[in-house]
Design an enzyme around this catalytic site. Structure first.
Site, PDB file in Angstrom:
ATOM      1  CB  CYS A  70      -7.627  -9.855  -2.777  1.00 44.01           C
ATOM      2  SG  CYS A  70      -8.537  -9.482  -4.251  1.00 44.01           S
ATOM      3  CB  CYS A  73      -6.651  -8.379  -6.380  1.00 45.30           C
ATOM      4  SG  CYS A  73      -7.870  -7.655  -5.272  1.00 45.30           S
TER       5      CYS A  73
END
Ligand SMILES: [Zn+2]
Length: 145
Positions: A70, A73
């Site tokens: 991600c 993230c």
């Protein structure tokens, strides 16, 4: 007197005074003798360690639910690391990889990553999802602890 900083033991949750200036040496928990994390570090815990720690830690905990795949993230990781360093002794910071530990994510009803959850004494104090600018992130955490 050496300066001391509070850390929660990841094994039993006891609050320990961690003497600064011990970098490179192992400091163990006064209660259970488990090695303590350095103050200001981001803990990577397994599902089993995490559930005990979330219940037992006397210090508040910021949990970062993330995935390796991600992009937001990855953007948030340096923000979370910097935050953990600045707030050492006040809050413990834990990262949970939702791909490795989906049961923890399910327990917290995490719908997407990154999701940040603030816990204190086993209770949820707040949560937010998605990337945030560093200043907004710090303000959000401060408003919950
Ligand atoms: Zn301990």
């Amino acid at each position: 007197m050496p300066e001391k900083v509070k850390v929660s033991c990841p094994n039993c949750g006891a609050t320990n005074n961690y003497p600064l200036g011990f970098s490179g040496k192992t400091v163990v928990c006064g209660r259970c003798k488990h090695p303590l994390p350095e103050p200001g570090s981001v803990l990577e815990l397994s599902a089993g360690q995490a559930s005990g720690f979330f219940q037992n830690s006397k210090l508040p905990i910021l949990v970062d639910f993330f995935s390796q795949t991600c992009a937001p993230c990855h953007m948030m990781h340096p923000v979370v690391k910097g935050f953990a360093k600045r707030r050492a002794g006040e809050i413990m910071v834990v990262r949970i990889n939702v791909d490795l530990y989906p049961q923890v994510a399910a327990e917290f009803r995490v719908q997407g990553v990154p999701t940040f959850v603030i816990l204190h004494k086993g209770y949820e104090r707040g949560r937010t999802s998605g990337a945030l600018p560093e200043a907004d992130f710090a303000l959000w955490v401060a408003s919950k602890i």
